[in-house]
Enzyme design. Structure first.
Site, short mmCIF file in Angstrom:
data_model
loop_
_atom_site.label_atom_id
_atom_site.label_comp_id
_atom_site.label_asym_id
_atom_site.label_seq_id
_atom_site.Cartn_x
_atom_site.Cartn_y
_atom_site.Cartn_z
N LYS A 27 23.87 -6.46 -1.05
CA LYS A 27 25.36 -6.87 -1.05
C LYS A 27 25.99 -6.09 -0.10
CE LYS A 27 25.59 -6.82 -6.30
NZ LYS A 27 25.86 -6.00 -7.40
N ARG A 32 0.95 -1.09 0.04
CA ARG A 32 -0.20 0.02 -0.07
C ARG A 32 0.82 1.21 -0.05
NH1 ARG A 32 -3.93 -3.13 2.27
NH2 ARG A 32 -2.19 -4.19 2.81
N THR A 33 1.69 1.44 0.99
CA THR A 33 2.40 2.74 1.16
C THR A 33 3.24 3.07 -0.06
OG1 THR A 33 2.32 2.21 3.68
CG2 THR A 33 3.82 3.85 2.81
N HIS A 61 4.98 6.34 11.50
CA HIS A 61 4.45 6.17 10.10
C HIS A 61 3.59 7.37 9.94
CE1 HIS A 61 3.34 4.57 6.67
NE2 HIS A 61 2.71 3.62 7.01
N ARG A 89 11.34 3.95 3.85
CA ARG A 89 10.72 2.89 5.03
C ARG A 89 11.94 1.91 5.20
NH1 ARG A 89 5.49 -1.04 4.65
NH2 ARG A 89 4.62 1.31 5.35
C1 NCD Z 1 1.51 -0.61 8.62
C2 NCD Z 1 2.86 -0.56 8.53
O1 NCD Z 1 3.70 -1.01 7.49
O2 NCD Z 1 3.55 -0.01 9.50
N1 NCD Z 1 0.98 -0.77 6.99
C3 NCD Z 1 0.87 0.04 6.22
O3 NCD Z 1 1.80 1.05 6.16
N2 NCD Z 1 -0.30 0.02 5.60
C4 NCD Z 1 0.95 -1.55 9.35
C5 NCD Z 1 1.06 -3.05 9.48
O4 NCD Z 1 2.15 -3.42 8.72
O5 NCD Z 1 0.47 -3.44 10.39
#
Ligand code: NCD
Length: 318
Positions: free
Chosen positions: A84, A56-57, A136, A106
């Site tokens: 690597k 999603r993100t 987040h 991320r």
């Molecule tokens: C979340 C995450 O990655 O922190 N998911 C997301 O970004 N939609 C929550 C999760 O992984 O449970």
């Protein structure tokens, strides 16, 4: 406005409302239009730097940047020199040399986005797309945006966040943001899934989910993050669902106007049953659409020149 989007704790109420209002504007300008693109970030380069898996993100940031006409580079750790052994620093220096204006990062390590933003390795604006169990921020912003669309201003609203709080960067970002916006946040979890020091957070804590549902305006279910668990945090999945899962029986205790959120990915049958997840009062799919507007707003506010009045220019051209 802040220079980097690292943590919702950095956002003043005015900053947070500006992002939410800008996201409304993005929705107004693009939703339902056959051509969804705005010229706002033409010529800017946004790098999606994902060291941890994401569906999603990552795609949401990619769609958001493309809708603003930025050039987007997707960099995932798998298949890159990171596998690597290349360090965050060398990766950052490489991106800087390529002229990235914005980096969406991320990483499994809490603090990675902050390190990238403050290290001096790179001049780009940094947007945190999840750092370890820390924060987040765009997820919390899209959650607040979704709640506000359904319930109006968040002041005095009672938002219940349920489950694996200790591992959840979504919960941390939401607690800070929702309380800045005036909501009352209730955390519900078994004691083993609450972080040390939670009594200093601006929240109420409860252990009995049934006891808090009748006054809730919104319930946010968290994923049980088994990949971050290296010990047993509860006796069994069945026991967890029985006490902390949202099923139809519990759902019936909620006021009629209450909504149900989940950041995804869901463990259907664990923290939420399929019938609740797919019910008309679940806004889980809407959260995904709203994520694009919120990320467009964040990218716009971070990356567009302060004197660009591009949105009104676009309206004039439309
Ligand atoms: C979340 C995450 O990655 O922190 N998911 C997301 O970004 N939609 C929550 C999760 O992984 O449970």
């Amino acid at each position: 406005m802040i220079r980097h989007l690292l943590s919702t704790a950095d956002l003043s109420r005015a900053d947070a409302l500006l992002i939410l209002d800008t996201a409304e504007e993005m929705a107004r300008l693009t939703a339902g239009r056959s051509v969804k693109k705005l010229p706002t970030l033409r010529g800017r380069t946004v790098v999606n730097l994902f060291f941890e898996d994401s569906t999603r993100t990552r795609t949401s940031f990619e769609v958001a940047a493309k809708r603003l006409s930025a050039d987007v580079v997707n960099f995932s750790a798998k298949g890159s020199s990171v596998s690597k052994g290349e360090s965050l620093k060398d990766t950052a220096l490489t991106l800087a040399a390529m002229g990235a204006d914005g980096v969406v990062v991320r990483h499994a390590a809490s603090g990675a986005a902050y390190r990238l933003a403050t290290s001096g390795w790179i001049d780009a604006r940094v947007l945190n797309a999840g750092d370890g169990t820390h924060e987040h921020p765009t997820q919390a912003l899209l959650d607040a945006f979704t709640i506000r669309r359904h319930l109006g201003p968040l002041d005095g609203r009672r938002i219940v966040i349920v489950g694996d709080v200790i591992h959840s960067r979504v919960a941390r970002s939401n607690v800070a943001l929702l309380s800045t916006l005036g909501a009352d946040v209730v955390l519900v979890a078994p004691p083993t899934l609450l972080p040390l020091g939670v009594e200093q957070w601006p929240v109420e804590v409860a252990y009995d989910l049934d006891g808090v549902l009748a006054d809730a305006d919104a319930v946010m279910m968290l994923r049980v993050q088994r990949e971050r668990m290296n010990a047993a945090f509860f006796p069994s999945a069945r026991e967890y669902s029985r006490r902390y899962g949202l099923d139809v029986r519990r759902f019936a205790r909620l006021p009629e106007s209450a909504i149900v959120l989940h950041p995804g990915p869901m463990n259907r049958g664990m923290e939420i049953t399929a019938d609740v997840a797919d019910s008309p009062r679940s806004v889980i799919v809407e959260q995904v659409s709203n994520g694009v507007y919120v990320r467009m707003a964040a990218l716009y506010l971070m990356l567009a020149g302060a004197d660009d009045d591009v949105m009104s220019a676009q309206e004039g051209a439309a």
